[in-house]
Design a protein around this motif. Structure first.
Motif, PDB file in Angstrom:
ATOM      1  N   ILE A 109       0.852  -1.195   0.000  1.00  0.00           N
ATOM      2  CA  ILE A 109       0.000   0.000   0.000  1.00  0.00           C
ATOM      3  C   ILE A 109       0.883   1.239   0.000  1.00  0.00           C
ATOM      4  CG2 ILE A 109      -1.952   1.121   1.100  1.00  0.00           C
ATOM      5  CD1 ILE A 109      -2.387  -1.872   0.318  1.00  0.00           C
ATOM      6  N   ARG A 110       0.676   2.117  -0.974  1.00  0.00           N
ATOM      7  CA  ARG A 110       1.435   3.372  -1.004  1.00  0.00           C
ATOM      8  C   ARG A 110       0.543   4.503  -0.515  1.00  0.00           C
ATOM      9  NH1 ARG A 110       4.935   5.379  -6.128  1.00  0.00           N
ATOM     10  NH2 ARG A 110       2.920   5.894  -7.072  1.00  0.00           N
ATOM     11  N   ILE A 111       0.967   5.111   0.580  1.00  0.00           N
ATOM     12  CA  ILE A 111       0.250   6.222   1.210  1.00  0.00           C
ATOM     13  C   ILE A 111       1.000   7.516   0.926  1.00  0.00           C
ATOM     14  CG2 ILE A 111      -0.491   7.209   3.410  1.00  0.00           C
ATOM     15  CD1 ILE A 111      -2.106   4.813   2.842  1.00  0.00           C
ATOM     16  N   VAL A 112       0.284   8.571   0.532  1.00  0.00           N
ATOM     17  CA  VAL A 112       0.921   9.836   0.167  1.00  0.00           C
ATOM     18  C   VAL A 112       0.346  10.969   1.001  1.00  0.00           C
ATOM     19  CG1 VAL A 112       1.352  11.480  -1.703  1.00  0.00           C
ATOM     20  CG2 VAL A 112       1.368   9.025  -2.182  1.00  0.00           C
ATOM     21  N   ASN A 113       1.232  11.866   1.445  1.00  0.00           N
ATOM     22  CA  ASN A 113       0.842  13.084   2.156  1.00  0.00           C
ATOM     23  C   ASN A 113       0.456  14.140   1.131  1.00  0.00           C
ATOM     24  OD1 ASN A 113       1.042  15.679   3.453  1.00  0.00           O
ATOM     25  ND2 ASN A 113       2.113  14.673   5.146  1.00  0.00           N
ATOM     26  N   ALA A 114      -0.789  14.599   1.172  1.00  0.00           N
ATOM     27  CA  ALA A 114      -1.288  15.546   0.171  1.00  0.00           C
ATOM     28  C   ALA A 114      -0.604  16.904   0.261  1.00  0.00           C
ATOM     29  CB  ALA A 114      -2.801  15.718   0.321  1.00  0.00           C
ATOM     30  N   TYR A 115      -0.049  17.254   1.425  1.00  0.00           N
ATOM     31  CA  TYR A 115       0.583  18.559   1.594  1.00  0.00           C
ATOM     32  C   TYR A 115       1.947  18.641   0.919  1.00  0.00           C
ATOM     33  CZ  TYR A 115      -2.959  19.522   5.174  1.00  0.00           C
ATOM     34  OH  TYR A 115      -4.136  19.720   5.839  1.00  0.00           O
ATOM     35  N   ASN A 116       2.735  17.567   1.019  1.00  0.00           N
ATOM     36  CA  ASN A 116       4.106  17.629   0.518  1.00  0.00           C
ATOM     37  C   ASN A 116       4.480  16.489  -0.435  1.00  0.00           C
ATOM     38  OD1 ASN A 116       4.390  15.429   2.252  1.00  0.00           O
ATOM     39  ND2 ASN A 116       5.323  16.661   3.886  1.00  0.00           N
ATOM     40  N   GLU A 117       3.502  15.626  -0.764  1.00  0.00           N
ATOM     41  CA  GLU A 117       3.704  14.500  -1.683  1.00  0.00           C
ATOM     42  C   GLU A 117       4.721  13.486  -1.169  1.00  0.00           C
ATOM     43  OE1 GLU A 117       1.807  13.894  -4.453  1.00  0.00           O
ATOM     44  OE2 GLU A 117       0.696  15.586  -3.609  1.00  0.00           O
ATOM     45  N   ASN A 118       5.012  13.512   0.133  1.00  0.00           N
ATOM     46  CA  ASN A 118       5.873  12.487   0.713  1.00  0.00           C
ATOM     47  C   ASN A 118       5.117  11.162   0.747  1.00  0.00           C
ATOM     48  OD1 ASN A 118       8.302  11.580   2.103  1.00  0.00           O
ATOM     49  ND2 ASN A 118       7.003  11.412   3.912  1.00  0.00           N
ATOM     50  N   GLN A 119       5.801  10.067   0.405  1.00  0.00           N
ATOM     51  CA  GLN A 119       5.120   8.780   0.316  1.00  0.00           C
ATOM     52  C   GLN A 119       5.685   7.788   1.332  1.00  0.00           C
ATOM     53  OE1 GLN A 119       5.950   8.075  -3.840  1.00  0.00           O
ATOM     54  NE2 GLN A 119       7.660   6.720  -3.389  1.00  0.00           N
ATOM     55  N   ASP A 120       4.847   6.854   1.730  1.00  0.00           N
ATOM     56  CA  ASP A 120       5.238   5.795   2.654  1.00  0.00           C
ATOM     57  C   ASP A 120       4.532   4.515   2.200  1.00  0.00           C
ATOM     58  OD1 ASP A 120       6.422   4.495   4.752  1.00  0.00           O
ATOM     59  OD2 ASP A 120       5.235   5.455   6.323  1.00  0.00           O
ATOM     60  N   TYR A 121       5.025   3.383   2.689  1.00  0.00           N
ATOM     61  CA  TYR A 121       4.472   2.093   2.304  1.00  0.00           C
ATOM     62  C   TYR A 121       4.190   1.241   3.533  1.00  0.00           C
ATOM     63  CZ  TYR A 121       6.455   3.205  -2.324  1.00  0.00           C
ATOM     64  OH  TYR A 121       6.775   3.812  -3.519  1.00  0.00           O
ATOM     65  N   TYR A 122       3.248   0.339   3.391  1.00  0.00           N
ATOM     66  CA  TYR A 122       3.116  -0.772   4.325  1.00  0.00           C
ATOM     67  C   TYR A 122       2.525  -1.958   3.566  1.00  0.00           C
ATOM     68  CZ  TYR A 122      -1.960   0.123   5.034  1.00  0.00           C
ATOM     69  OH  TYR A 122      -3.311   0.284   4.877  1.00  0.00           O
ATOM     70  N   TYR A 123       2.475  -3.127   4.215  1.00  0.00           N
ATOM     71  CA  TYR A 123       2.111  -4.357   3.529  1.00  0.00           C
ATOM     72  C   TYR A 123       0.987  -5.083   4.259  1.00  0.00           C
ATOM     73  CZ  TYR A 123       6.554  -3.476   1.254  1.00  0.00           C
ATOM     74  OH  TYR A 123       7.578  -2.886   0.560  1.00  0.00           O
TER      75      TYR A 123
END
Length: 349
Positions: A109-123
Protein backbone atom coordinates in the motif's frame (compact mmCIF):
# COMPACT_ATOMS: atom_id res chain seq x y z
CA UNK A 1 11.38 -26.42 -15.97
CA UNK A 2 10.14 -27.69 -12.58
CA UNK A 3 8.61 -24.96 -10.41
CA UNK A 4 9.91 -25.05 -6.79
CA UNK A 5 7.27 -26.11 -4.29
CA UNK A 6 5.89 -23.14 -2.40
CA UNK A 7 6.33 -23.21 1.36
CA UNK A 8 2.94 -23.89 3.03
CA UNK A 9 1.22 -21.29 5.18
CA UNK A 10 1.23 -22.56 8.76
CA UNK A 11 -1.81 -21.74 10.92
CA UNK A 12 -1.62 -19.59 14.05
CA UNK A 13 -1.99 -21.71 17.17
CA UNK A 14 -4.01 -20.74 20.24
CA UNK A 15 -0.80 -20.15 22.23
CA UNK A 16 0.65 -17.87 19.56
CA UNK A 17 -2.66 -16.02 19.23
CA UNK A 18 -2.73 -15.48 22.98
CA UNK A 19 0.82 -14.12 22.85
CA UNK A 20 -0.06 -11.71 20.03
CA UNK A 21 -3.14 -10.50 21.91
CA UNK A 22 -1.37 -9.98 25.24
CA UNK A 23 1.45 -7.99 23.67
CA UNK A 24 -0.74 -5.71 21.53
CA UNK A 25 -0.14 -7.27 18.13
CA UNK A 26 -3.69 -8.62 17.64
CA UNK A 27 -6.13 -5.76 16.93
CA UNK A 28 -9.44 -5.15 15.19
CA UNK A 29 -8.80 -4.09 11.60
CA UNK A 30 -11.25 -2.39 9.20
CA UNK A 31 -10.11 -4.53 6.24
CA UNK A 32 -8.90 -8.10 5.83
CA UNK A 33 -6.44 -9.74 3.47
CA UNK A 34 -9.28 -11.79 1.97
CA UNK A 35 -11.23 -8.63 1.10
CA UNK A 36 -8.26 -7.19 -0.78
CA UNK A 37 -7.93 -10.39 -2.81
CA UNK A 38 -11.29 -9.63 -4.45
CA UNK A 39 -9.78 -7.13 -6.91
CA UNK A 40 -11.34 -6.72 -10.35
CA UNK A 41 -8.29 -6.29 -12.62
CA UNK A 42 -4.56 -5.61 -12.52
CA UNK A 43 -1.74 -4.10 -14.57
CA UNK A 44 2.02 -4.89 -14.30
CA UNK A 45 4.29 -2.49 -12.40
CA UNK A 46 7.31 -1.68 -14.58
CA UNK A 47 10.48 -0.14 -13.10
CA UNK A 48 12.43 2.83 -14.51
CA UNK A 49 14.50 0.47 -16.68
CA UNK A 50 11.41 -1.02 -18.28
CA UNK A 51 11.64 -4.35 -16.43
CA UNK A 52 8.72 -6.20 -14.89
CA UNK A 53 8.91 -5.91 -11.08
CA UNK A 54 6.59 -8.93 -10.51
CA UNK A 55 4.15 -6.56 -8.78
CA UNK A 56 0.74 -5.68 -10.22
CA UNK A 57 -1.32 -2.58 -9.49
CA UNK A 58 -4.84 -3.77 -8.68
CA UNK A 59 -8.21 -2.11 -9.21
CA UNK A 60 -11.58 -2.69 -7.55
CA UNK A 61 -15.15 -1.83 -8.47
CA UNK A 62 -15.75 1.92 -8.27
CA UNK A 63 -18.41 1.60 -5.57
CA UNK A 64 -15.92 -0.30 -3.32
CA UNK A 65 -13.01 2.11 -3.64
CA UNK A 66 -14.06 4.71 -0.99
CA UNK A 67 -14.54 2.02 1.68
CA UNK A 68 -11.29 0.26 0.81
CA UNK A 69 -9.24 3.48 0.76
CA UNK A 70 -10.73 4.65 4.05
CA UNK A 71 -9.99 1.28 5.64
CA UNK A 72 -6.40 1.35 4.40
CA UNK A 73 -5.86 4.82 5.88
CA UNK A 74 -7.26 3.66 9.22
CA UNK A 75 -4.90 0.69 9.23
CA UNK A 76 -1.99 3.04 8.52
CA UNK A 77 -2.99 5.10 11.55
CA UNK A 78 -3.14 1.98 13.74
CA UNK A 79 0.32 0.95 12.58
CA UNK A 80 1.97 4.36 12.82
CA UNK A 81 0.16 6.40 15.48
CA UNK A 82 -1.65 3.98 17.76
CA UNK A 83 -4.97 4.51 15.99
CA UNK A 84 -5.10 8.33 16.06
CA UNK A 85 -7.24 8.93 12.97
CA UNK A 86 -6.53 12.65 12.86
CA UNK A 87 -3.22 11.90 11.15
CA UNK A 88 -5.05 10.49 8.11
CA UNK A 89 -6.98 13.66 7.19
CA UNK A 90 -4.29 14.81 4.74
CA UNK A 91 -3.33 11.35 3.47
CA UNK A 92 -4.57 9.46 0.45
CA UNK A 93 -4.02 5.97 -0.96
CA UNK A 94 -2.04 6.40 -4.15
CA UNK A 95 -1.69 2.76 -5.21
CA UNK A 96 -2.43 -0.82 -4.17
CA UNK A 97 0.02 -3.37 -5.56
CA UNK A 98 -0.17 -7.17 -5.36
CA UNK A 99 2.60 -9.77 -5.74
CA UNK A 100 1.76 -13.43 -6.33
CA UNK A 101 5.45 -14.36 -6.43
CA UNK A 102 6.19 -14.44 -2.67
CA UNK A 103 4.96 -17.04 -0.19
CA UNK A 104 2.78 -14.52 1.63
CA UNK A 105 1.35 -13.08 -1.65
CA UNK A 106 1.50 -9.54 -0.22
CA UNK A 107 -0.29 -6.33 -1.00
CA UNK A 108 1.86 -3.18 -0.92
CA UNK A 109 0.00 0.00 0.00
CA UNK A 110 1.43 3.37 -1.00
CA UNK A 111 0.25 6.22 1.21
CA UNK A 112 0.92 9.84 0.17
CA UNK A 113 0.84 13.08 2.16
CA UNK A 114 -1.29 15.55 0.17
CA UNK A 115 0.58 18.56 1.59
CA UNK A 116 4.11 17.63 0.52
CA UNK A 117 3.70 14.50 -1.68
CA UNK A 118 5.87 12.49 0.71
CA UNK A 119 5.12 8.78 0.32
CA UNK A 120 5.24 5.79 2.65
CA UNK A 121 4.47 2.09 2.30
CA UNK A 122 3.12 -0.77 4.33
CA UNK A 123 2.11 -4.36 3.53
CA UNK A 124 -0.94 -6.57 4.02
CA UNK A 125 -0.22 -10.31 3.93
CA UNK A 126 -1.50 -13.72 4.85
CA UNK A 127 -0.75 -14.34 8.51
CA UNK A 128 1.66 -17.28 8.54
CA UNK A 129 2.93 -18.62 11.88
CA UNK A 130 6.50 -18.97 10.54
CA UNK A 131 6.58 -15.34 9.54
CA UNK A 132 5.09 -14.15 12.83
CA UNK A 133 7.70 -16.02 14.85
CA UNK A 134 10.40 -14.57 12.59
CA UNK A 135 9.12 -11.02 13.04
CA UNK A 136 8.84 -11.35 16.80
CA UNK A 137 12.29 -12.94 17.20
CA UNK A 138 13.74 -10.11 15.12
CA UNK A 139 11.99 -7.61 17.38
CA UNK A 140 13.32 -9.20 20.57
CA UNK A 141 16.82 -10.38 19.61
CA UNK A 142 18.10 -7.89 17.02
CA UNK A 143 18.83 -4.14 17.15
CA UNK A 144 15.75 -3.60 14.94
CA UNK A 145 12.21 -2.96 16.16
CA UNK A 146 9.51 -4.59 14.05
CA UNK A 147 6.09 -2.94 13.87
CA UNK A 148 3.29 -5.23 12.78
CA UNK A 149 -0.36 -6.04 13.57
CA UNK A 150 -2.56 -9.09 13.10
CA UNK A 151 -6.21 -10.01 13.06
CA UNK A 152 -7.14 -13.64 12.46
CA UNK A 153 -5.49 -14.51 9.11
CA UNK A 154 -4.43 -10.95 8.21
CA UNK A 155 -0.94 -9.53 8.84
CA UNK A 156 -0.03 -5.84 8.60
CA UNK A 157 3.69 -5.05 8.29
CA UNK A 158 5.58 -1.79 8.30
CA UNK A 159 7.93 -1.15 5.37
CA UNK A 160 11.60 -1.95 6.10
CA UNK A 161 13.56 0.93 4.56
CA UNK A 162 16.94 0.40 2.95
CA UNK A 163 18.76 -0.54 -0.25
CA UNK A 164 17.92 -4.14 -1.30
CA UNK A 165 21.03 -6.28 -0.93
CA UNK A 166 21.29 -7.27 -4.60
CA UNK A 167 21.00 -3.62 -5.71
CA UNK A 168 23.55 -2.59 -3.06
CA UNK A 169 26.07 -5.09 -4.45
CA UNK A 170 25.63 -3.72 -7.98
CA UNK A 171 25.74 -0.01 -7.20
CA UNK A 172 27.03 0.66 -3.66
CA UNK A 173 29.55 -2.02 -2.65
CA UNK A 174 32.55 0.03 -3.74
CA UNK A 175 31.02 3.47 -3.20
CA UNK A 176 33.39 5.88 -1.39
CA UNK A 177 30.63 6.74 1.09
CA UNK A 178 30.61 3.14 2.37
CA UNK A 179 33.15 2.50 5.12
CA UNK A 180 34.74 -0.84 4.24
CA UNK A 181 35.36 -2.15 7.75
CA UNK A 182 31.90 -1.13 9.00
CA UNK A 183 30.23 -3.06 6.19
CA UNK A 184 32.39 -6.14 6.74
CA UNK A 185 31.70 -6.02 10.50
CA UNK A 186 27.95 -5.79 9.96
CA UNK A 187 28.00 -8.71 7.52
CA UNK A 188 29.63 -10.90 10.16
CA UNK A 189 27.15 -9.80 12.84
CA UNK A 190 24.16 -10.29 10.53
CA UNK A 191 25.34 -13.80 9.65
CA UNK A 192 25.61 -14.61 13.35
CA UNK A 193 22.13 -13.28 14.19
CA UNK A 194 20.52 -15.38 11.45
CA UNK A 195 22.31 -18.57 12.47
CA UNK A 196 21.64 -18.34 16.20
CA UNK A 197 17.88 -17.84 15.78
CA UNK A 198 17.61 -19.99 12.59
CA UNK A 199 16.33 -17.37 10.15
CA UNK A 200 16.69 -18.91 6.70
CA UNK A 201 16.87 -17.83 3.07
CA UNK A 202 18.80 -14.60 3.65
CA UNK A 203 20.06 -14.28 0.10
CA UNK A 204 20.75 -10.72 -1.07
CA UNK A 205 17.24 -10.08 -2.41
CA UNK A 206 15.72 -10.82 1.01
CA UNK A 207 17.54 -8.21 3.12
CA UNK A 208 18.24 -4.49 2.88
CA UNK A 209 21.28 -2.36 3.71
CA UNK A 210 20.32 0.62 5.86
CA UNK A 211 22.79 3.50 5.43
CA UNK A 212 22.58 6.27 8.04
CA UNK A 213 24.82 9.37 7.76
CA UNK A 214 26.67 9.98 11.02
CA UNK A 215 28.87 12.82 12.28
CA UNK A 216 31.89 11.77 10.25
CA UNK A 217 31.08 8.41 8.64
CA UNK A 218 28.05 6.42 7.47
CA UNK A 219 26.57 3.86 9.86
CA UNK A 220 25.55 0.54 8.26
CA UNK A 221 22.98 -2.02 9.34
CA UNK A 222 21.68 -5.09 7.52
CA UNK A 223 17.99 -5.79 8.07
CA UNK A 224 16.01 -8.84 6.92
CA UNK A 225 12.75 -8.08 5.14
CA UNK A 226 11.54 -11.63 4.43
CA UNK A 227 10.72 -13.93 7.35
CA UNK A 228 8.79 -16.65 5.51
CA UNK A 229 11.49 -19.27 6.08
CA UNK A 230 12.03 -18.78 9.78
CA UNK A 231 13.05 -22.28 10.95
CA UNK A 232 11.72 -24.11 7.89
CA UNK A 233 14.67 -25.56 5.96
CA UNK A 234 16.48 -28.79 6.85
CA UNK A 235 20.03 -27.72 5.90
CA UNK A 236 22.06 -25.87 8.53
CA UNK A 237 23.83 -23.68 5.98
CA UNK A 238 20.47 -22.36 4.81
CA UNK A 239 20.56 -20.28 8.02
CA UNK A 240 24.01 -18.85 7.28
CA UNK A 241 23.86 -16.08 4.66
CA UNK A 242 27.55 -16.58 3.85
CA UNK A 243 26.75 -19.81 1.95
CA UNK A 244 24.28 -18.39 -0.61
CA UNK A 245 25.78 -17.91 -4.07
CA UNK A 246 23.80 -14.66 -4.35
CA UNK A 247 25.90 -13.29 -1.46
CA UNK A 248 29.26 -14.31 -2.91
CA UNK A 249 30.41 -10.75 -3.63
CA UNK A 250 29.66 -9.72 -0.06
CA UNK A 251 31.41 -12.78 1.36
CA UNK A 252 34.53 -12.16 -0.73
CA UNK A 253 34.43 -8.55 0.43
CA UNK A 254 34.53 -9.75 4.07
CA UNK A 255 37.35 -12.21 3.43
CA UNK A 256 39.38 -9.48 1.77
CA UNK A 257 38.98 -6.91 4.54
CA UNK A 258 38.75 -8.98 7.75
CA UNK A 259 41.21 -11.44 9.23
CA UNK A 260 39.85 -14.50 11.12
CA UNK A 261 40.72 -13.09 14.54
CA UNK A 262 38.78 -9.88 13.94
CA UNK A 263 35.82 -11.81 12.48
CA UNK A 264 35.67 -14.00 15.59
CA UNK A 265 35.75 -10.85 17.73
CA UNK A 266 32.70 -9.47 15.90
CA UNK A 267 30.91 -12.82 16.24
CA UNK A 268 31.49 -12.80 19.98
CA UNK A 269 30.30 -9.18 20.24
CA UNK A 270 27.02 -10.09 18.51
CA UNK A 271 26.55 -13.16 20.68
CA UNK A 272 26.94 -11.00 23.79
CA UNK A 273 24.43 -8.45 22.47
CA UNK A 274 21.90 -11.18 21.72
CA UNK A 275 22.34 -12.57 25.22
CA UNK A 276 21.70 -9.13 26.75
CA UNK A 277 18.52 -8.74 24.72
CA UNK A 278 17.43 -12.21 25.84
CA UNK A 279 17.80 -11.17 29.48
CA UNK A 280 16.01 -7.84 28.99
CA UNK A 281 12.99 -9.54 27.36
CA UNK A 282 13.26 -12.87 29.19
CA UNK A 283 9.59 -13.33 30.19
CA UNK A 284 8.27 -12.35 26.78
CA UNK A 285 10.89 -14.44 24.96
CA UNK A 286 10.26 -17.54 27.09
CA UNK A 287 6.56 -17.34 26.37
CA UNK A 288 7.17 -16.95 22.64
CA UNK A 289 9.58 -19.89 22.57
CA UNK A 290 7.12 -22.04 24.54
CA UNK A 291 4.48 -21.47 21.85
CA UNK A 292 7.01 -21.93 19.06
CA UNK A 293 8.32 -25.24 20.41
CA UNK A 294 4.79 -26.66 20.43
CA UNK A 295 4.01 -25.59 16.84
CA UNK A 296 4.64 -27.49 13.63
CA UNK A 297 6.66 -25.15 11.42
CA UNK A 298 8.24 -27.70 9.07
CA UNK A 299 7.82 -31.35 8.06
CA UNK A 300 9.17 -33.88 10.54
CA UNK A 301 11.97 -35.02 8.21
CA UNK A 302 13.33 -31.47 8.00
CA UNK A 303 13.47 -31.22 11.80
CA UNK A 304 15.35 -34.53 12.07
CA UNK A 305 17.87 -33.57 9.39
CA UNK A 306 18.55 -30.12 10.86
CA UNK A 307 18.91 -31.32 14.44
CA UNK A 308 21.51 -33.89 13.34
CA UNK A 309 23.55 -31.22 11.57
CA UNK A 310 23.31 -28.84 14.54
CA UNK A 311 24.26 -31.57 17.02
CA UNK A 312 27.35 -32.42 14.99
CA UNK A 313 28.32 -28.78 14.37
CA UNK A 314 28.00 -27.72 18.03
CA UNK A 315 29.20 -31.04 19.49
CA UNK A 316 25.99 -31.10 21.54
CA UNK A 317 23.88 -34.26 21.46
CA UNK A 318 21.00 -32.46 23.21
CA UNK A 319 19.95 -31.02 19.85
CA UNK A 320 18.90 -34.57 18.91
CA UNK A 321 16.27 -34.49 21.66
CA UNK A 322 14.46 -31.51 20.07
CA UNK A 323 11.18 -32.52 18.46
CA UNK A 324 10.33 -29.31 16.57
CA UNK A 325 11.91 -26.34 14.84
CA UNK A 326 10.87 -24.13 17.74
CA UNK A 327 12.61 -26.46 20.18
CA UNK A 328 15.79 -26.20 18.08
CA UNK A 329 15.64 -22.40 18.24
CA UNK A 330 15.07 -22.53 21.98
CA UNK A 331 18.03 -24.88 22.52
CA UNK A 332 20.25 -22.77 20.25
CA UNK A 333 19.49 -19.72 22.41
CA UNK A 334 19.81 -21.69 25.65
CA UNK A 335 23.21 -23.00 24.57
CA UNK A 336 24.41 -19.46 23.82
CA UNK A 337 23.05 -18.20 27.14
CA UNK A 338 24.66 -20.98 29.16
CA UNK A 339 27.98 -20.65 27.36
CA UNK A 340 28.34 -16.89 27.81
CA UNK A 341 26.75 -16.49 31.25
CA UNK A 342 26.36 -19.87 32.97
CA UNK A 343 25.49 -18.42 36.39
CA UNK A 344 22.46 -16.42 35.23
CA UNK A 345 21.16 -18.33 32.20
CA UNK A 346 17.46 -17.70 31.70
CA UNK A 347 16.46 -19.70 28.61
CA UNK A 348 15.86 -23.38 29.38
CA UNK A 349 14.60 -26.27 27.26
Amino acid sequence: MITPQRKPVYPISADLRGYLTDFGREQNLPLTYAELRAFRESTPVIDKSGRDTLWQTVLYYAFEMPRIHEGLKKIYAQLKSGGDQSVTEHLYVDRIDFCSFGNSEPFRIRIVNAYNENQDYYYIKQADASRLYGLELEHLLSPNRMHFLTQHETLIEEHVAGVPGDIFVRHWLHHPQVKIIRLAKELVKFNERCFIRLLGDMRSCNFVIDLTPDVEETQIRIRPMDFDQQSYHERMNHYRPQFFKENKDLVMFCIKHLNPTTARQYQREEQSLIMRRMHLASDRLCRLLHAMAADELAPREKVIHLREELAEYHGDSRFRQCGSMGALVRHSLATLDQRLDPESALITD
